[in-house]
Write a protein that holds these residues in place. Structure first.
Motif, PDB file in Angstrom:
ATOM      1  N   ASN A   1      38.282  45.511  39.985  1.00 30.39           N
ATOM      2  CA  ASN A   1      37.374  45.223  38.704  1.00 30.39           C
ATOM      3  C   ASN A   1      38.347  45.314  37.479  1.00 30.39           C
ATOM      4  OD1 ASN A   1      38.721  47.900  38.325  1.00 30.39           O
ATOM      5  ND2 ASN A   1      36.701  48.988  38.754  1.00 30.39           N
ATOM      6  N   ARG A   2      37.829  45.286  36.341  1.00 32.85           N
ATOM      7  CA  ARG A   2      38.653  44.832  35.089  1.00 32.85           C
ATOM      8  C   ARG A   2      39.729  45.987  35.137  1.00 32.85           C
ATOM      9  NH1 ARG A   2      38.203  42.123  30.218  1.00 32.85           N
ATOM     10  NH2 ARG A   2      40.343  42.530  28.930  1.00 32.85           N
ATOM     11  N   ARG A   3      39.399  47.328  35.062  1.00 33.51           N
ATOM     12  CA  ARG A   3      40.517  48.230  35.074  1.00 33.51           C
ATOM     13  C   ARG A   3      41.764  47.833  36.129  1.00 33.51           C
ATOM     14  NH1 ARG A   3      37.331  52.226  36.079  1.00 33.51           N
ATOM     15  NH2 ARG A   3      37.085  52.981  34.129  1.00 33.51           N
ATOM     16  N   ALA A   4      41.376  47.536  37.154  1.00 37.07           N
ATOM     17  CA  ALA A   4      42.429  47.259  38.040  1.00 37.07           C
ATOM     18  C   ALA A   4      43.449  46.147  37.459  1.00 37.07           C
ATOM     19  CB  ALA A   4      41.898  46.890  39.480  1.00 37.07           C
ATOM     20  N   VAL A   5      42.439  45.012  36.977  1.00 44.23           N
ATOM     21  CA  VAL A   5      43.176  43.926  36.284  1.00 44.23           C
ATOM     22  C   VAL A   5      44.022  44.090  35.247  1.00 44.23           C
ATOM     23  CG1 VAL A   5      42.927  41.740  35.289  1.00 44.23           C
ATOM     24  CG2 VAL A   5      41.349  42.287  37.096  1.00 44.23           C
TER      25      VAL A   5
END
Length: 399
Positions: free
Chosen positions: A219-223
């Motif tokens: 998700n965006r956090r991982a990116v």
């Protein structure tokens, strides 16, 4: 185990604590891989023998060589009993079997003869939870081969099923394990199971925190975390960092005409395509940023390699039964795009390239910096958007 940050640290803590508590020289934790029919060693702790590693990559044993993990446990449970630990002994003093003799036998043990080790004496070892046994020539051979005199083996039961085993051994010449040790090993295995369950819950929580629930991608956090780490490598070592932004075309029309359930299937299908293409680049992170926006983060491969994969992604997306392909933009520090110090700038560049790809209905990716370096319209668009909107646009009203 509660203080461990990873499953590896957790099982190492369990093995080390069990070894100390039982006065062993060696301990191991293994998991039963049912689908492969084998016990796989996760960790070895203490005095390692020849060929043993603390965290082995490929140390496993067919369960048919150690049937007690399957047959014996199931028989006990079927009769309403509880899983319990048992003891194996290499040989008794005076036996003709190979290897050094262990220390004295515990009271109540019955000698089953050379090569069989320590057996169950109904008179001295009755009880629902513990037994001295001698059914595993494979374990006996392993003890002798590694200069160990005895071991206690306790099944680790998780969610009502045999998950694996806790194994603790003593040197040849040390006192062999007895009933109290087997009782204690059973308790330690139960504590280990509780610790593994907690670790699994924490891992699941971490996974949910960094995973898109619909597609299973990042998700965006991982990116954000991956890009921050990657750009630090770029600043320090000059490693190439690339970002591929993908906007799935036609999702709104699918949702409006066929329903959101079908739209979700389109998102899942494209997520699979993105994952497949990302696998063409070592270490790529495939992610869904939200709505119909996806991305690939690559660290290391050249810009040309990334563009080739992005081109393949566009081709495969166009072949999906639903939707209208994908608009794809690429920004890479391997291209003349000017200095990239922050993830925000790389996002702006890739997003501007994607915007131009969508406006032009391009069937191929648009790459920032390839039409004239810093004077590239994409780069100029990204720089202009930086003054117009400090935060990157994640949704553009198409859901």
């Amino acid at each position: 185990m509660a203080a461990a940050h990873t499953p590896r640290e957790a099982v190492r803590s369990a093995a080390a604590a069990a070894r100390t508590a039982l006065g062993g020289s060696f301990a191991a934790v293994s998991v039963w891989e049912r689908e492969l029919g084998r016990l796989r060693v996760l960790v070895n702790n203490g005095e390692l023998g020849e060929g043993e590693e603390e965290f082995p990559d490929a140390e496993f044993y067919p369960v048919h060589e150690f049937p007690e993990i399957t047959e014996f446990l199931h028989e006990q449970w079927a009769r309403g009993g509880e899983p319990h630990a048992w003891v194996e002994v290499a040989a008794w003093p005076g036996e003709d079997g190979p290897g050094p003799a262990p220390g004295p036998a515990p009271e109540g043990a019955a000698d089953l003869g050379p090569g069989l080790g320590l057996g169950l004496d109904p008179g001295g070892w009755e009880g629902p939870r513990t037994a001295l046994r001698g059914i595993s020539p494979g374990r006996v051979a392993a003890l002798r081969r590694r200069g160990r005199g005895s071991c206690v083996v306790a099944p680790i039961v998780l969610h009502g099923r045999a998950w694996g085993e806790l194994y603790v051994a003593r040197r040849a010449g040390d006192p062999v394990f007895g009933r109290a040790d087997a009782d204690f090993a059973t308790v330690l295995a139960a504590v280990t199971a509780a610790g593994i369950a907690q670790t699994e819950r924490l891992e699941e929580a971490r996974k949910l925190a960094f995973t898109d629930p619909l597609t299973g991608l990042g998700n965006r956090r991982a990116v954000d975390i991956r890009l921050d780490e990657a750009l630090e490598e770029h600043r320090r070592d000059g490693v190439v960092v690339s970002l591929v932004m993908c906007d799935l075309n036609g999702l709104k029309q699918v949702n409006d005409t066929l329903g959101h359930a079908v739209g979700d299937r389109l998102l899942e299908r494209f997520g699979s395509v993105l994952s497949l293409c990302g696998a063409m680049l070592p270490g790529a992170l495939a992610a869904r940023l939200g709505g119909d926006e996806f991305c690939l983060v690559e660290v290391g491969p050249s810009a040309d390699e990334v563009v080739r994969v992005a081109d393949e992604l566009c081709r495969r997306a166009a072949e999906l039964e639903m939707g209208e392909g994908v608009a794809c933009g690429v920004a890479s520090t391997g291209d003349p795009i000017g200095p990239v110090h922050t993830a925000r700038r790389l996002f702006r560049l890739a997003d501007a390239a994607q915007y131009r790809a969508k406006a032009a209905r391009s069937a191929k990716p648009v790459v920032a910096g390839r039409e004239g370096g810093p004077e590239d319209p994409v780069v100029r668009l990204a720089d202009t958007s930086a003054h117009r909107a400090p935060e990157r646009r994640t949704f553009r009203g198409r859901l």
